[in-house]
Scaffold this active site. Sequence first.
Site, mmCIF file in Angstrom:
data_model
loop_
_atom_site.group_PDB
_atom_site.id
_atom_site.type_symbol
_atom_site.label_atom_id
_atom_site.label_comp_id
_atom_site.label_asym_id
_atom_site.label_seq_id
_atom_site.Cartn_x
_atom_site.Cartn_y
_atom_site.Cartn_z
ATOM 1 N N ARG A 66 31.928 -21.391 5.891
ATOM 2 C CA ARG A 66 31.142 -22.612 6.118
ATOM 3 C C ARG A 66 30.500 -23.087 4.805
ATOM 4 O O ARG A 66 30.369 -24.272 4.550
ATOM 5 C CB ARG A 66 30.065 -22.290 7.165
ATOM 6 C CG ARG A 66 29.214 -23.467 7.518
ATOM 7 C CD ARG A 66 29.318 -23.801 8.956
ATOM 8 N NE ARG A 66 28.601 -25.034 9.221
ATOM 9 C CZ ARG A 66 28.756 -25.762 10.290
ATOM 10 N NH1 ARG A 66 29.603 -25.397 11.213
ATOM 11 N NH2 ARG A 66 28.068 -26.863 10.457
ATOM 12 N N ASN A 108 19.490 -38.860 9.640
ATOM 13 C CA ASN A 108 20.343 -38.733 10.823
ATOM 14 C C ASN A 108 19.731 -39.561 11.951
ATOM 15 O O ASN A 108 18.506 -39.630 12.089
ATOM 16 C CB ASN A 108 20.413 -37.264 11.266
ATOM 17 C CG ASN A 108 21.313 -37.085 12.474
ATOM 18 O OD1 ASN A 108 22.368 -37.711 12.591
ATOM 19 N ND2 ASN A 108 20.905 -36.220 13.398
ATOM 20 N N THR A 109 20.608 -40.195 12.733
ATOM 21 C CA THR A 109 20.114 -40.877 13.922
ATOM 22 C C THR A 109 20.474 -40.060 15.150
ATOM 23 O O THR A 109 21.599 -39.581 15.304
ATOM 24 C CB THR A 109 20.637 -42.332 14.012
ATOM 25 O OG1 THR A 109 20.108 -42.920 15.202
ATOM 26 C CG2 THR A 109 22.158 -42.421 14.025
ATOM 27 N N HIS A 110 19.469 -39.883 16.023
ATOM 28 C CA HIS A 110 19.643 -39.040 17.213
ATOM 29 C C HIS A 110 19.213 -39.820 18.452
ATOM 30 O O HIS A 110 18.237 -40.571 18.418
ATOM 31 C CB HIS A 110 18.793 -37.771 17.069
ATOM 32 C CG HIS A 110 18.853 -36.891 18.282
ATOM 33 N ND1 HIS A 110 19.994 -36.214 18.635
ATOM 34 C CD2 HIS A 110 17.931 -36.614 19.234
ATOM 35 C CE1 HIS A 110 19.773 -35.550 19.760
ATOM 36 N NE2 HIS A 110 18.524 -35.774 20.146
ATOM 37 N N ASP A 142 16.458 -31.878 7.772
ATOM 38 C CA ASP A 142 16.119 -30.606 7.149
ATOM 39 C C ASP A 142 17.084 -29.571 7.713
ATOM 40 O O ASP A 142 18.093 -29.940 8.325
ATOM 41 C CB ASP A 142 14.631 -30.260 7.345
ATOM 42 C CG ASP A 142 14.258 -30.071 8.805
ATOM 43 O OD1 ASP A 142 15.167 -29.983 9.663
ATOM 44 O OD2 ASP A 142 13.042 -29.996 9.098
ATOM 45 N N GLY A 144 16.910 -27.599 10.185
ATOM 46 C CA GLY A 144 16.909 -27.372 11.632
ATOM 47 C C GLY A 144 17.778 -28.371 12.379
ATOM 48 O O GLY A 144 18.360 -29.290 11.787
ATOM 49 N N ASP A 146 17.758 -31.376 14.395
ATOM 50 C CA ASP A 146 16.964 -32.547 14.787
ATOM 51 C C ASP A 146 15.459 -32.301 14.633
ATOM 52 O O ASP A 146 14.654 -32.733 15.475
ATOM 53 C CB ASP A 146 17.288 -32.961 16.235
ATOM 54 C CG ASP A 146 18.758 -33.309 16.413
ATOM 55 O OD1 ASP A 146 19.372 -33.778 15.443
ATOM 56 O OD2 ASP A 146 19.294 -33.106 17.516
HETATM 57 C C1 GRF Z 1 24.657 -41.819 18.602
HETATM 58 O O1 GRF Z 1 24.030 -42.218 19.810
HETATM 59 C C2 GRF Z 1 23.983 -40.617 18.035
HETATM 60 O O2 GRF Z 1 22.624 -40.568 18.268
HETATM 61 C C3 GRF Z 1 24.674 -39.517 18.788
HETATM 62 O O3 GRF Z 1 26.012 -39.919 18.844
HETATM 63 C C4 GRF Z 1 26.065 -41.328 18.864
HETATM 64 C C5 GRF Z 1 27.044 -41.788 17.823
HETATM 65 O O4 GRF Z 1 27.607 -42.989 18.189
HETATM 66 N N1 GRF Z 1 24.476 -38.239 18.141
HETATM 67 P P1 GRF Z 1 28.589 -43.769 17.218
HETATM 68 O O5 GRF Z 1 29.681 -42.817 16.771
HETATM 69 O O6 GRF Z 1 27.804 -44.312 16.077
HETATM 70 O O7 GRF Z 1 29.146 -44.865 18.084
#
Ligand code: GRF
Length: 201
Positions: A66, A108-110, A142, A144, A146
């Site tokens: 990894r 990152n978007t969650h 970071d 972790g 999320d």
């Molecule tokens: C997003 O909602 C993100 O938060 C989640 O996966 C989705 C990704 O969607 N982890 P996309 O590939 O940008 O359409």
Amino acid sequence: MTAKLVVLVSGSGSNLQALLDACADPAYGAEVVAVGADRDGTYGAERAAKAGVPTFVHKVKDYATRDEWDAALTAEVASYEPDLVVSAGFLKLCGPRFLDAFPGRYVNTHNSLLPAFPGMNGPGEALAAGVKIAGATLFICDSGVDTGPIVAQCAVPVEDDDTVETLTERIKEAERAQLVESVGRMVRDGWKVEGRRVVLG
Ligand code: GRF
């Protein structure tokens, strides 16, 4: 000066598309200089190719360890000299080498209101918990899962008749708008990370 973004994807790339669309306006202040994936055949990579943006793939299974995967990904992303690296539906946790290469510059978007419901099933866990408000969080990565300092959050209602699919879609719509707005503010106005707090401008 136009900021350089490298975007990492694993799937459909609708967040990436929202960034590509925003970047078409020079006033937005950013351009997507490359898109990376951890697997072949993502629609995200196809979207990038259609937009004329270079793509690359590094699969964990192609490396002995990894750590070697992390080194290869780090080197490739660094070669584009990004101002900001955006993980948008990228289903891998990057290692220490990657985090060290882009300190405070890897977001990152969650699809949950962190710190609630980290991990792979934010909307499903929100539904199961019976919360009335769900949403999305943009944060600085970071080591972790999320857990990093939060840049922005947006909320959507949970409706009584929601399924995981309907809630996921409602969140994603708000999430895309938030990503575009926040990344734009970050690159145009700058940001500081003060402990757990991220301050824009
Ligand atoms: C997003 O909602 C993100 O938060 C989640 O996966 C989705 C990704 O969607 N982890 P996309 O590939 O940008 O359409």
